[in-house]
Design a protein around this motif. Structure first.
Motif, PDB file in Angstrom:
ATOM      1  N   HIS A 177      10.360   0.150  -3.404  1.00 31.40           N
ATOM      2  CA  HIS A 177       9.466   0.089  -2.240  1.00 31.40           C
ATOM      3  C   HIS A 177       9.616  -1.288  -1.622  1.00 31.40           C
ATOM      4  O   HIS A 177      10.099  -2.216  -2.264  1.00 31.40           O
ATOM      5  CB  HIS A 177       8.007   0.298  -2.639  1.00 31.40           C
ATOM      6  CG  HIS A 177       7.708   1.632  -3.222  1.00 31.40           C
ATOM      7  ND1 HIS A 177       7.731   2.795  -2.488  1.00 31.40           N
ATOM      8  CD2 HIS A 177       7.374   1.994  -4.481  1.00 31.40           C
ATOM      9  CE1 HIS A 177       7.416   3.816  -3.269  1.00 31.40           C
ATOM     10  NE2 HIS A 177       7.209   3.358  -4.492  1.00 31.40           N
ATOM     11  N   ASP A 204      -5.446   4.680   1.015  1.00 29.71           N
ATOM     12  CA  ASP A 204      -6.133   3.870   2.022  1.00 29.71           C
ATOM     13  C   ASP A 204      -6.520   2.498   1.446  1.00 29.71           C
ATOM     14  O   ASP A 204      -7.238   1.735   2.062  1.00 29.71           O
ATOM     15  CB  ASP A 204      -7.369   4.594   2.541  1.00 29.71           C
ATOM     16  CG  ASP A 204      -8.380   4.930   1.455  1.00 29.71           C
ATOM     17  OD1 ASP A 204      -8.044   4.796   0.269  1.00 29.71           O
ATOM     18  OD2 ASP A 204      -9.508   5.337   1.811  1.00 29.71           O
ATOM     19  N   ARG A 236       0.853  -1.185   0.000  1.00 25.09           N
ATOM     20  CA  ARG A 236       0.000   0.000   0.000  1.00 25.09           C
ATOM     21  C   ARG A 236       0.888   1.234   0.000  1.00 25.09           C
ATOM     22  O   ARG A 236       1.810   1.346   0.805  1.00 25.09           O
ATOM     23  CB  ARG A 236      -0.878   0.011   1.243  1.00 25.09           C
ATOM     24  CG  ARG A 236      -1.769   1.242   1.336  1.00 25.09           C
ATOM     25  CD  ARG A 236      -2.629   1.189   2.563  1.00 25.09           C
ATOM     26  NE  ARG A 236      -3.504   0.022   2.450  1.00 25.09           N
ATOM     27  CZ  ARG A 236      -4.512  -0.235   3.254  1.00 25.09           C
ATOM     28  NH1 ARG A 236      -4.769   0.578   4.257  1.00 25.09           N
ATOM     29  NH2 ARG A 236      -5.243  -1.294   3.084  1.00 25.09           N
ATOM     30  N   TYR A 237       0.626   2.138  -0.930  1.00 28.92           N
ATOM     31  CA  TYR A 237       1.341   3.417  -0.939  1.00 28.92           C
ATOM     32  C   TYR A 237       0.915   4.216   0.290  1.00 28.92           C
ATOM     33  O   TYR A 237      -0.239   4.136   0.724  1.00 28.92           O
ATOM     34  CB  TYR A 237       1.036   4.196  -2.224  1.00 28.92           C
ATOM     35  CG  TYR A 237       1.654   3.583  -3.455  1.00 28.92           C
ATOM     36  CD1 TYR A 237       2.983   3.821  -3.780  1.00 28.92           C
ATOM     37  CD2 TYR A 237       0.918   2.744  -4.293  1.00 28.92           C
ATOM     38  CE1 TYR A 237       3.563   3.252  -4.908  1.00 28.92           C
ATOM     39  CE2 TYR A 237       1.484   2.177  -5.417  1.00 28.92           C
ATOM     40  CZ  TYR A 237       2.806   2.435  -5.719  1.00 28.92           C
ATOM     41  OH  TYR A 237       3.374   1.870  -6.832  1.00 28.92           O
ATOM     42  N   THR A 238       1.839   4.982   0.851  1.00 26.80           N
ATOM     43  CA  THR A 238       1.559   5.708   2.092  1.00 26.80           C
ATOM     44  C   THR A 238       0.413   6.702   1.966  1.00 26.80           C
ATOM     45  O   THR A 238      -0.307   6.938   2.924  1.00 26.80           O
ATOM     46  CB  THR A 238       2.815   6.454   2.590  1.00 26.80           C
ATOM     47  OG1 THR A 238       3.304   7.280   1.546  1.00 26.80           O
ATOM     48  CG2 THR A 238       3.895   5.490   3.022  1.00 26.80           C
ATOM     49  N   ALA A 239       0.206   7.270   0.795  1.00 27.34           N
ATOM     50  CA  ALA A 239      -0.854   8.268   0.604  1.00 27.34           C
ATOM     51  C   ALA A 239      -2.199   7.631   0.264  1.00 27.34           C
ATOM     52  O   ALA A 239      -3.154   8.335  -0.047  1.00 27.34           O
ATOM     53  CB  ALA A 239      -0.447   9.246  -0.491  1.00 27.34           C
ATOM     54  N   THR A 262       4.250  -4.014   2.333  1.00 32.90           N
ATOM     55  CA  THR A 262       3.677  -3.651   3.630  1.00 32.90           C
ATOM     56  C   THR A 262       3.264  -4.900   4.397  1.00 32.90           C
ATOM     57  O   THR A 262       3.058  -4.847   5.606  1.00 32.90           O
ATOM     58  CB  THR A 262       2.472  -2.703   3.455  1.00 32.90           C
ATOM     59  OG1 THR A 262       1.570  -3.257   2.499  1.00 32.90           O
ATOM     60  CG2 THR A 262       2.935  -1.335   2.974  1.00 32.90           C
TER      61      THR A 262
END
Length: 86
Positions: free
Chosen positions: A47, A9, A4-7, A50
């Motif tokens: 990356h 949900d 999941r990208y930090t920005a 997660t």
């Protein structure tokens, strides 16, 4: 693995698992938003997942030097930026 990208949900990749054999050529294709670019970014350690992990010969990807990982990979994308340089 999942990512999941930090920005965001929402996961870009959810519970994905696959095996690539030594010397095998791999082509990743799919619809827009299916996780192709995210998968390549994970394999080249731009990356980290997660959830879960990426293994090479049962060794976690972070155990390898970043320069070695990137030296052994080639990424060819369908679209590429054109820079205004001569």
């Amino acid at each position: 693995m999942s990512f999941r990208y930090t920005a965001s949900d929402k996961d870009a990749i959810t519970d994905v698992s696959f095996t690539i054999q030594p010397g095998q050529l791999v082509v990743i294709v799919g619809e827009n938003g299916s996780g192709k670019s995210s998968s390549v970014k994970l394999l080249t350690r731009l990356h980290d997942p997660t959830a879960g992990e990426i293994l090479f010969d049962d060794v976690p990807l972070p155990s390898f030097k970043l320069s070695d990982i990137r030296r052994c990979c080639t990424v060819l994308q369908q679209d590429h930026p054109v820079f205004p340089f001569s």
